[in-house]
Design a protein around this motif. Structure first.
Motif, PDB file in Angstrom:
ATOM      1  N   ARG A 177      31.438  42.425  38.088  1.00 17.88           N
ATOM      2  CA  ARG A 177      31.167  40.992  37.940  1.00 17.88           C
ATOM      3  C   ARG A 177      31.723  40.420  36.640  1.00 17.88           C
ATOM      4  O   ARG A 177      32.139  39.265  36.589  1.00 17.88           O
ATOM      5  CB  ARG A 177      29.656  40.752  37.991  1.00 17.88           C
ATOM      6  CG  ARG A 177      29.026  40.908  39.356  1.00 17.88           C
ATOM      7  CD  ARG A 177      29.468  39.790  40.295  1.00 17.88           C
ATOM      8  NE  ARG A 177      29.126  38.490  39.743  1.00 17.88           N
ATOM      9  CZ  ARG A 177      28.001  37.851  39.980  1.00 17.88           C
ATOM     10  NH1 ARG A 177      27.107  38.389  40.787  1.00 17.88           N
ATOM     11  NH2 ARG A 177      27.773  36.662  39.448  1.00 17.88           N
ATOM     12  N   LYS A 182      34.295  39.827  33.568  1.00 15.07           N
ATOM     13  CA  LYS A 182      35.741  39.805  33.343  1.00 15.07           C
ATOM     14  C   LYS A 182      36.080  39.737  31.854  1.00 15.07           C
ATOM     15  O   LYS A 182      37.208  39.429  31.489  1.00 15.07           O
ATOM     16  CB  LYS A 182      36.366  38.600  34.057  1.00 15.07           C
ATOM     17  CG  LYS A 182      36.067  38.534  35.557  1.00 15.07           C
ATOM     18  CD  LYS A 182      36.611  39.739  36.300  1.00 15.07           C
ATOM     19  CE  LYS A 182      36.328  39.635  37.792  1.00 15.07           C
ATOM     20  NZ  LYS A 182      36.798  40.821  38.527  1.00 15.07           N
ATOM     21  N   CYS A 188      32.478  46.667  44.817  1.00 22.01           N
ATOM     22  CA  CYS A 188      31.889  45.376  44.430  1.00 22.01           C
ATOM     23  C   CYS A 188      32.971  44.350  44.105  1.00 22.01           C
ATOM     24  O   CYS A 188      32.796  43.156  44.368  1.00 22.01           O
ATOM     25  CB  CYS A 188      30.966  45.558  43.222  1.00 22.01           C
ATOM     26  SG  CYS A 188      29.412  46.413  43.585  1.00 22.01           S
ATOM     27  N   SER A 201      35.951  44.274  45.508  1.00 22.99           N
ATOM     28  CA  SER A 201      36.701  43.923  46.714  1.00 22.99           C
ATOM     29  C   SER A 201      35.940  42.978  47.632  1.00 22.99           C
ATOM     30  O   SER A 201      36.538  42.290  48.444  1.00 22.99           O
ATOM     31  CB  SER A 201      37.072  45.201  47.482  1.00 22.99           C
ATOM     32  OG  SER A 201      35.903  45.864  47.928  1.00 22.99           O
ATOM     33  N   SER A 202      34.635  42.950  47.531  1.00 23.41           N
ATOM     34  CA  SER A 202      33.836  42.057  48.377  1.00 23.41           C
ATOM     35  C   SER A 202      33.414  40.819  47.578  1.00 23.41           C
ATOM     36  O   SER A 202      33.245  40.878  46.359  1.00 23.41           O
ATOM     37  CB  SER A 202      32.594  42.786  48.896  1.00 23.41           C
ATOM     38  OG  SER A 202      31.810  43.262  47.815  1.00 23.41           O
ATOM     39  N   ASP A 203      33.242  39.726  48.279  1.00 23.50           N
ATOM     40  CA  ASP A 203      32.913  38.451  47.623  1.00 23.50           C
ATOM     41  C   ASP A 203      31.404  38.358  47.400  1.00 23.50           C
ATOM     42  O   ASP A 203      30.694  37.586  48.039  1.00 23.50           O
ATOM     43  CB  ASP A 203      33.413  37.292  48.484  1.00 23.50           C
ATOM     44  CG  ASP A 203      33.387  35.972  47.712  1.00 23.50           C
ATOM     45  OD1 ASP A 203      33.133  36.007  46.491  1.00 23.50           O
ATOM     46  OD2 ASP A 203      33.624  34.929  48.334  1.00 23.50           O
ATOM     47  N   LEU A 204      30.908  39.192  46.474  1.00 22.28           N
ATOM     48  CA  LEU A 204      29.469  39.213  46.216  1.00 22.28           C
ATOM     49  C   LEU A 204      28.997  37.958  45.500  1.00 22.28           C
ATOM     50  O   LEU A 204      27.867  37.521  45.703  1.00 22.28           O
ATOM     51  CB  LEU A 204      29.112  40.453  45.382  1.00 22.28           C
ATOM     52  CG  LEU A 204      29.216  41.805  46.078  1.00 22.28           C
ATOM     53  CD1 LEU A 204      28.834  42.911  45.117  1.00 22.28           C
ATOM     54  CD2 LEU A 204      28.326  41.864  47.311  1.00 22.28           C
ATOM     55  N   ARG A 205      29.853  37.389  44.673  1.00 27.01           N
ATOM     56  CA  ARG A 205      29.426  36.227  43.906  1.00 27.01           C
ATOM     57  C   ARG A 205      29.039  35.074  44.834  1.00 27.01           C
ATOM     58  O   ARG A 205      28.010  34.405  44.637  1.00 27.01           O
ATOM     59  CB  ARG A 205      30.547  35.778  42.962  1.00 27.01           C
ATOM     60  CG  ARG A 205      30.146  34.663  42.012  1.00 27.01           C
ATOM     61  CD  ARG A 205      31.328  34.269  41.150  1.00 27.01           C
ATOM     62  NE  ARG A 205      31.756  35.365  40.311  1.00 27.01           N
ATOM     63  CZ  ARG A 205      31.250  35.616  39.111  1.00 27.01           C
ATOM     64  NH1 ARG A 205      30.275  34.839  38.632  1.00 27.01           N
ATOM     65  NH2 ARG A 205      31.694  36.620  38.387  1.00 27.01           N
ATOM     66  N   THR A 206      29.852  34.836  45.875  1.00 26.84           N
ATOM     67  CA  THR A 206      29.543  33.752  46.817  1.00 26.84           C
ATOM     68  C   THR A 206      28.247  34.027  47.571  1.00 26.84           C
ATOM     69  O   THR A 206      27.414  33.126  47.756  1.00 26.84           O
ATOM     70  CB  THR A 206      30.703  33.581  47.813  1.00 26.84           C
ATOM     71  OG1 THR A 206      31.910  33.328  47.088  1.00 26.84           O
ATOM     72  CG2 THR A 206      30.439  32.434  48.759  1.00 26.84           C
ATOM     73  N   GLU A 236      25.295  33.516  45.204  1.00 26.34           N
ATOM     74  CA  GLU A 236      25.047  32.100  44.947  1.00 26.34           C
ATOM     75  C   GLU A 236      24.356  31.448  46.137  1.00 26.34           C
ATOM     76  O   GLU A 236      23.463  30.603  45.963  1.00 26.34           O
ATOM     77  CB  GLU A 236      26.365  31.399  44.645  1.00 26.34           C
ATOM     78  CG  GLU A 236      26.961  31.767  43.292  1.00 26.34           C
ATOM     79  CD  GLU A 236      28.312  31.133  43.072  1.00 26.34           C
ATOM     80  OE1 GLU A 236      28.815  30.483  44.017  1.00 26.34           O
ATOM     81  OE2 GLU A 236      28.874  31.267  41.955  1.00 26.34           O
ATOM     82  N   ASN A 289      26.086  45.832  50.520  1.00 24.88           N
ATOM     83  CA  ASN A 289      27.537  45.670  50.473  1.00 24.88           C
ATOM     84  C   ASN A 289      28.215  46.773  49.667  1.00 24.88           C
ATOM     85  O   ASN A 289      29.387  47.089  49.925  1.00 24.88           O
ATOM     86  CB  ASN A 289      27.894  44.310  49.875  1.00 24.88           C
ATOM     87  CG  ASN A 289      27.709  43.174  50.857  1.00 24.88           C
ATOM     88  OD1 ASN A 289      28.570  42.897  51.683  1.00 24.88           O
ATOM     89  ND2 ASN A 289      26.554  42.513  50.791  1.00 24.88           N
TER      90      ASN A 289
END
Length: 317
Positions: A113, A115, A178, A180-185, A188, A208
């Motif tokens: 998560r 950067k 983590c 590679s998958s859109d966990l942030r969306t 949220e 996931n």
């Protein structure tokens, strides 16, 4: 006149083009056969010694070969002498797995998560034990913690060494899935519905990240059971694991006993490797992405109107 000349030229070049089309599949076939041959030779080069070692542990006399007969005597003798090492290796591997799960999964999630430059520095520090030789890592642990006698003489000291060595594999596997998958969306969306961080982590992140967790867990188990360099420096006569016992058998006992020990080691590690294949572990998410693309293509083709003609069915007069 021009049409006659063109037809004559096409008739002249037709056999040549036909011969070239016939040659290409033959070339591809030879290349494929060569690739298969090289692959099989490499596999034989790696597998044949393992098979011969296993057979040595099952023969009455290694130097006479199979003509001396087959026996389970050496396996029974190895189990009688080293069953304590077997159970100790399993206990160390289980404790190592538990600690790496509790620390590596959250660490991999945070690194995926984040950067920032600090997260990259932390990631490089975690991977550092892989770059160093196991003996160097073991020596560092001895220098820092060797003065604590009770801790030094216990199996917990070996567990610490195995955690230092295997933790990067768990962190990198979880971080890869983590990222590679859109966990942030997804998080949220869950947060907008009122889910707190713990609920989001349990219901969204962990499901996931399951492929990465499984891949990391199997890697940790296999590496912990088979780790020798670091364990050889950290072990004591009362904390001898499987790889250390295997080295002792090859150095001081008959080769049949050492080979039987190899069979025992093989029996313990092969189920983990088979489980990785059977579970279809895909830590990078490539197969999942391919399935997703295939599903999207199938959905698009199914949603096309039945009256829409295909390009092949359109003919010009």
């Amino acid at each position: 006149m021009n049409s006659i000349t063109a037809s004559a030229r096409s008739a002249i070049h037709a056999p040549t083009s036909a011969r070239s089309r016939l040659r290409m599949p033959a070339t591809r076939t030879w290349l494929a056969a060569g690739q298969w041959l090289v692959t099989l030779l490499l596999c034989a080069f790696l597998i044949v010694p393992v098979v011969m070692s296993i057979m040595a542990g099952l023969t009455v006399n290694y130097f006479k070969g199979l003509s001396s007969g087959l026996t389970l005597r050496w396996l029974v003798e190895v189990w009688a002498q080293y069953h304590g090492s077997v159970w100790l290796s399993l206990e160390v591997a289980a404790a190592t797995l538990l600690i790496t799960l509790l620390t590596g999964v959250p660490a991999g999630y945070v690194l995926a998560r984040s950067k920032t430059r600090l997260s990259r520095i932390v990631e490089e520090c975690l991977v550092l034990p892989i770059a160093l030789p196991g003996l160097a890592s073991a020596l560092a642990l001895l220098v820092v913690y060797g003065g604590f006698t009770r801790f030094r003489m216990s199996a917990a000291f070996i567990v610490v060494g195995h955690v230092v060595f295997t933790l990067p594999f768990m962190v990198r596997a979880v971080a890869a899935i983590c990222a590679s998958s859109d966990l942030r969306t997804l998080e949220e969306g869950a947060a907008s519905l009122g889910a707190n961080f713990f609920q989001r982590f349990v219901t969204i992140v962990l499901p996931n990240a399951r492929p990465g967790i499984v891949a990391g867990a199997l890697a940790v188990l296999t590496l912990s059971i088979g780790e020798f360099n670091l364990t050889w420096m950290l072990h004591t006569p009362d904390t001898k694991t499987l790889p250390v016992g295997l080295a002792d058998t090859y150095a001081s006992l008959r080769i049949e006993i050492g080979s039987a020990y190899t069979i025992l080691f093989f029996i313990m590690t092969m189920p983990l490797l088979v489980a990785m294949q059977w579970l279809g572990v895909d830590a990078t998410g490539q197969r999942g992405a391919a399935k997703k693309r295939g599903g999207v293509a199938a959905t698009k083709s199914a949603s096309m109107p039945a009256s829409t003609p295909s390009p092949e069915s359109i003919t010009t007069p």
